[in-house]
Design an enzyme around this catalytic site. Structure first.
Site, PDB file in Angstrom:
ATOM      1  N   ARG A 186      52.781  26.158   9.890  1.00 17.15           N
ATOM      2  CA  ARG A 186      51.877  25.073  10.255  1.00 17.15           C
ATOM      3  C   ARG A 186      50.464  25.651  10.305  1.00 17.15           C
ATOM      4  O   ARG A 186      50.280  26.852  10.474  1.00 17.15           O
ATOM      5  CB  ARG A 186      52.241  24.500  11.625  1.00 17.15           C
ATOM      6  CG  ARG A 186      53.675  23.968  11.727  1.00 17.15           C
ATOM      7  CD  ARG A 186      53.977  23.546  13.165  1.00 17.15           C
ATOM      8  NE  ARG A 186      55.309  22.985  13.306  1.00 17.15           N
ATOM      9  CZ  ARG A 186      56.395  23.675  13.684  1.00 17.15           C
ATOM     10  NH1 ARG A 186      56.277  24.983  13.951  1.00 17.15           N
ATOM     11  NH2 ARG A 186      57.582  23.093  13.799  1.00 17.15           N
TER      12      ARG A 186
ATOM     13  N   LYS B 102      55.803  25.668  17.868  1.00 18.15           N
ATOM     14  CA  LYS B 102      55.724  24.628  18.889  1.00 18.15           C
ATOM     15  C   LYS B 102      56.634  24.970  20.062  1.00 18.15           C
ATOM     16  O   LYS B 102      57.700  25.537  19.896  1.00 18.15           O
ATOM     17  CB  LYS B 102      56.142  23.279  18.293  1.00 18.15           C
ATOM     18  CG  LYS B 102      55.130  22.674  17.334  1.00 18.15           C
ATOM     19  CD  LYS B 102      55.584  21.304  16.888  1.00 18.15           C
ATOM     20  CE  LYS B 102      54.542  20.631  16.007  1.00 18.15           C
ATOM     21  NZ  LYS B 102      54.978  19.279  15.568  1.00 18.15           N
TER      22      LYS B 102
ATOM     23  N   HIS C  57      50.043  21.219   4.525  1.00 15.72           N
ATOM     24  CA  HIS C  57      51.425  20.866   4.822  1.00 15.72           C
ATOM     25  C   HIS C  57      52.266  20.799   3.545  1.00 15.72           C
ATOM     26  O   HIS C  57      53.492  20.975   3.598  1.00 15.72           O
ATOM     27  CB  HIS C  57      51.484  19.541   5.583  1.00 15.72           C
ATOM     28  CG  HIS C  57      52.429  19.590   6.751  1.00 15.72           C
ATOM     29  ND1 HIS C  57      52.245  20.405   7.833  1.00 15.72           N
ATOM     30  CD2 HIS C  57      53.598  18.937   6.979  1.00 15.72           C
ATOM     31  CE1 HIS C  57      53.237  20.245   8.698  1.00 15.72           C
ATOM     32  NE2 HIS C  57      54.078  19.374   8.192  1.00 15.72           N
TER      33      HIS C  57
ATOM     34  N   ARG D 230      53.818  24.056   3.127  1.00 14.33           N
ATOM     35  CA  ARG D 230      54.998  24.167   4.002  1.00 14.33           C
ATOM     36  C   ARG D 230      56.177  23.400   3.396  1.00 14.33           C
ATOM     37  O   ARG D 230      57.319  23.861   3.453  1.00 14.33           O
ATOM     38  CB  ARG D 230      54.626  23.639   5.388  1.00 14.33           C
ATOM     39  CG  ARG D 230      55.689  23.802   6.455  1.00 14.33           C
ATOM     40  CD  ARG D 230      55.038  23.600   7.816  1.00 14.33           C
ATOM     41  NE  ARG D 230      55.963  23.122   8.834  1.00 14.33           N
ATOM     42  CZ  ARG D 230      56.750  23.895   9.560  1.00 14.33           C
ATOM     43  NH1 ARG D 230      56.767  25.200   9.361  1.00 14.33           N
ATOM     44  NH2 ARG D 230      57.537  23.377  10.490  1.00 14.33           N
TER      45      ARG D 230
ATOM     46  N   HIS E  46      61.936  24.448  13.310  1.00 15.73           N
ATOM     47  CA  HIS E  46      62.243  23.067  13.670  1.00 15.73           C
ATOM     48  C   HIS E  46      63.319  23.015  14.749  1.00 15.73           C
ATOM     49  O   HIS E  46      64.281  23.791  14.712  1.00 15.73           O
ATOM     50  CB  HIS E  46      62.738  22.282  12.446  1.00 15.73           C
ATOM     51  CG  HIS E  46      61.664  21.909  11.486  1.00 15.73           C
ATOM     52  ND1 HIS E  46      61.888  21.706  10.139  1.00 15.73           N
ATOM     53  CD2 HIS E  46      60.337  21.701  11.667  1.00 15.73           C
ATOM     54  CE1 HIS E  46      60.751  21.392   9.540  1.00 15.73           C
ATOM     55  NE2 HIS E  46      59.806  21.380  10.446  1.00 15.73           N
TER      56      HIS E  46
ATOM     57  N   TYR F 106      61.427  17.612   4.817  1.00 17.08           N
ATOM     58  CA  TYR F 106      60.615  18.504   3.985  1.00 17.08           C
ATOM     59  C   TYR F 106      61.269  18.800   2.643  1.00 17.08           C
ATOM     60  O   TYR F 106      60.692  19.486   1.807  1.00 17.08           O
ATOM     61  CB  TYR F 106      60.366  19.828   4.723  1.00 17.08           C
ATOM     62  CG  TYR F 106      59.370  19.707   5.842  1.00 17.08           C
ATOM     63  CD1 TYR F 106      58.075  20.185   5.696  1.00 17.08           C
ATOM     64  CD2 TYR F 106      59.713  19.098   7.043  1.00 17.08           C
ATOM     65  CE1 TYR F 106      57.151  20.073   6.720  1.00 17.08           C
ATOM     66  CE2 TYR F 106      58.791  18.970   8.072  1.00 17.08           C
ATOM     67  CZ  TYR F 106      57.518  19.464   7.904  1.00 17.08           C
ATOM     68  OH  TYR F 106      56.602  19.337   8.922  1.00 17.08           O
TER      69      TYR F 106
END
Length: 302
Positions: free
Chosen positions: A156, A180, A250, A253, A276, A285
């Site tokens: 990211r 995250k 993105h 990614r 994730h 994705y």
């Protein structure tokens, strides 16, 4: 005194403090400001009286967002934020338990949207990187390394921007990434990626600090990190200069995930490499189906 300071925090302030990811706090803060303006014409979420939050105005907001064409995923982010603020408002005794429960029980929006973005083919990717490396100056070399690593580790923007030199393990050929929710992962890097990063380090030097440094006019590096916005600007600028089709960070990614899946890797392994929480997110994705549909449509006899 600290207790008094804490007690002045609004329900929305406390909810933001509960979010572990800095990037999430930035995103949700902006969203709460939008909600405060829609509910009470306030520019800042702290200025809205969250004791006025109730089941009906939440439902009306969600309905308005749907009518405006917002995706189910976007609407559910709004709903999640409102539920979080409602919980903190209840804890501060601003909402009754009945009001909080009614808001808590609002169901998530269902449905999907066509997947945005695209996956690059390898010729495009290498054209973009080679273009940067062919330019003069340390900024171009940094940009090549940024693009190579965002793709090569499936990063990211904020993950790439926050990397430190100490996160790179040249001996092991890997990079440590803080994702995250403060979830740490270590991704191995392709030899091509390591070569590009090594060339960047020849320009950057080995002084401790951010992996990707800011640069001022005259190609002068300063020991400060670039931002996620800088990474976005770099990719947009370089794809235009290289004469390529539109792409975003993105998309790099997405390309990472798609190439791994095309190579036969297990989707759960790709999930871990991308950081994730849910495999369903990883599936979003996967651009292979889009390519297959395009190929099938173009092969239609006519």
């Amino acid at each position: 005194m600290s207790h008094k300071l804490f007690s002045t925090q609004t329900a929305s302030d406390i909810y933001l403090l509960s979010l572990q990811s800095k990037q999430s706090r930035v995103t949700i803060k902006s969203l709460l400001n939008i909600i405060a303006f829609r509910f009470g014409k306030h520019e800042r979420h702290q200025d809205y009286d969250w004791s006025q939050l109730h089941y009906e105005n939440v439902l009306m907001l969600l309905s308005d967002l749907s009518n405006e064409g917002k995706s189910p995923a976007t609407i559910n982010v709004y709903l999640s934020a409102l539920k979080g603020v409602a919980k903190e408002a209840w804890r501060k005794q601003l909402l009754s338990v009945e009001t909080y429960q009614h808001i808590k029980e609002i169901k998530r929006f269902k449905g999907t949207r066509s997947i945005k973005g695209r996956a690059l083919d390898l010729e495009e990717l290498n054209t973009l990187i080679d273009y940067c490396m062919a330019q003069e100056g340390v900024i171009a070399m940094r940009d090549a390394a940024v693009i190579a690593l965002v793709y090569g580790a499936g990063l990211r923007r904020h993950e790439a921007a926050s990397l430190m030199l100490s996160d790179l393990n040249v001996k092991e050929g890997s990079i440590k990434v803080m994702g995250k929710g403060n979830k740490e992962r270590i991704n191995a890097l392709h030899d091509r990626n390591l070569e590009i990063i090594d060339t960047w380090l020849d320009e950057r030097g080995l002084a401790p600090g951010p992996l990707f440094l800011r640069a001022r006019k005259g190609n002068r590096l300063i020991n400060q990190p670039i931002s996620g916005q800088t990474i976005y600007d770099v990719v947009i600028r370089r794809y235009k200069e290289a004469g390529l089709q539109r792409l975003t960070p993105h998309d790099l990614r997405r390309t990472f995930a798609t190439k791994l899946l095309e190579n036969g890797e297990d989707v759960f392994l790709v999930q871990d490499l991308m950081g994730h929480t849910s495999v369903e997110t990883t599936k979003n994705y996967d651009m292979r189906d889009e390519k297959a549909k395009t190929k099938a449509a173009k092969a239609l006899p006519f």
